[in-house]
Design a protein around this motif. Structure first.
Motif, PDB file in Angstrom:
ATOM      1  N   GLU A  83      32.186  66.337 -13.456  1.00 33.60           N
ATOM      2  CA  GLU A  83      31.227  67.150 -12.717  1.00 33.60           C
ATOM      3  C   GLU A  83      30.847  66.435 -11.439  1.00 33.60           C
ATOM      4  O   GLU A  83      30.522  65.250 -11.456  1.00 33.60           O
ATOM      5  N   VAL A  84      30.869  67.158 -10.343  1.00 35.63           N
ATOM      6  CA  VAL A  84      30.539  66.610  -9.040  1.00 35.63           C
ATOM      7  C   VAL A  84      29.115  66.967  -8.632  1.00 35.63           C
ATOM      8  O   VAL A  84      28.364  66.121  -8.152  1.00 35.63           O
ATOM      9  N   SER A  85      28.760  68.235  -8.833  1.00 28.67           N
ATOM     10  CA  SER A  85      27.446  68.681  -8.387  1.00 28.67           C
ATOM     11  C   SER A  85      27.064  69.959  -9.107  1.00 28.67           C
ATOM     12  O   SER A  85      27.935  70.712  -9.557  1.00 28.67           O
ATOM     13  N   CYS A  86      25.761  70.196  -9.217  1.00 28.15           N
ATOM     14  CA  CYS A  86      25.236  71.413  -9.823  1.00 28.15           C
ATOM     15  C   CYS A  86      24.023  71.879  -9.043  1.00 28.15           C
ATOM     16  O   CYS A  86      23.267  71.063  -8.505  1.00 28.15           O
ATOM     17  N   SER A  87      23.851  73.192  -9.002  1.00 27.47           N
ATOM     18  CA  SER A  87      22.690  73.784  -8.334  1.00 27.47           C
ATOM     19  C   SER A  87      22.121  74.883  -9.222  1.00 27.47           C
ATOM     20  O   SER A  87      22.865  75.721  -9.739  1.00 27.47           O
ATOM     21  N   SER A  88      20.833  74.861  -9.408  1.00 31.39           N
ATOM     22  CA  SER A  88      20.188  75.947 -10.146  1.00 31.39           C
ATOM     23  C   SER A  88      19.023  76.493  -9.331  1.00 31.39           C
ATOM     24  O   SER A  88      18.207  75.741  -8.822  1.00 31.39           O
ATOM     25  N   GLU A  89      19.008  77.802  -9.224  1.00 32.95           N
ATOM     26  CA  GLU A  89      17.991  78.471  -8.407  1.00 32.95           C
ATOM     27  C   GLU A  89      16.644  78.529  -9.120  1.00 32.95           C
ATOM     28  O   GLU A  89      15.596  78.449  -8.484  1.00 32.95           O
ATOM     29  N   SER A  90      16.663  78.637 -10.451  1.00 30.78           N
ATOM     30  CA  SER A  90      15.433  78.883 -11.192  1.00 30.78           C
ATOM     31  C   SER A  90      14.432  77.747 -11.062  1.00 30.78           C
ATOM     32  O   SER A  90      13.219  77.977 -11.009  1.00 30.78           O
TER      33      SER A  90
END
Length: 127
Positions: A47-54
């Motif tokens: 995994e390189v990166s993650c984004s969550s809007e919540s």
């Protein structure tokens, strides 16, 4: 039609930059955690990166912190990975991935059977 369609990638010299894009179809992007993985030759996918809007969370692997930036344009259902100061060890196939069961990066695990993956894009960093 694939739920996630990627564009970008290519060959770049060390120190150069590239931007990857991932367009989601039929998915309300802001409801889910979405991110990027990569797989180098002979190595496991990471995994390189993650984004969550919540919760507004953004995570990066230690190897890319300060060099890579993930961003979203929910109106365009698109997530980006801006990669700067690229190094030869960044070489690999990059995948965007969405976990429809994960509203946050804490729960993010697109490797399950319900995850959606892009088709992959080759990034080669070489002089």
């Amino acid at each position: 039609q694939l739920p996630l369609v990627q564009s970008g990638g290519g060959l770049v010299q060390p120190g150069g930059s590239l931007r990857l894009s991932c367009v989601a179809s039929g998915i309300i992007l802001e409801n889910h955690a979405i991110g990027w993985f990569r797989q180098a030759p002979g190595k496991e996918r990471e995994e390189v990166s993650c984004s969550s809007e919540s919760d507004g969370a953004i995570t990066y692997a230690d190897a890319v912190k300060g060099r890579f930036t993930i961003s979203r344009d929910n109106a365009k259902s698109t997530v980006y990975l801006e990669m700067n100061n690229l190094k030869p060890e960044d070489t690999g196939v990059y995948y965007c991935a969405l976990d429809p069961l994960a509203p946050t990066c804490t729960d993010y695990d697109p490797s399950t059977s319900t995850g959606y993956w892009g088709q992959g894009a080759q990034v080669t960093v070489s002089s």
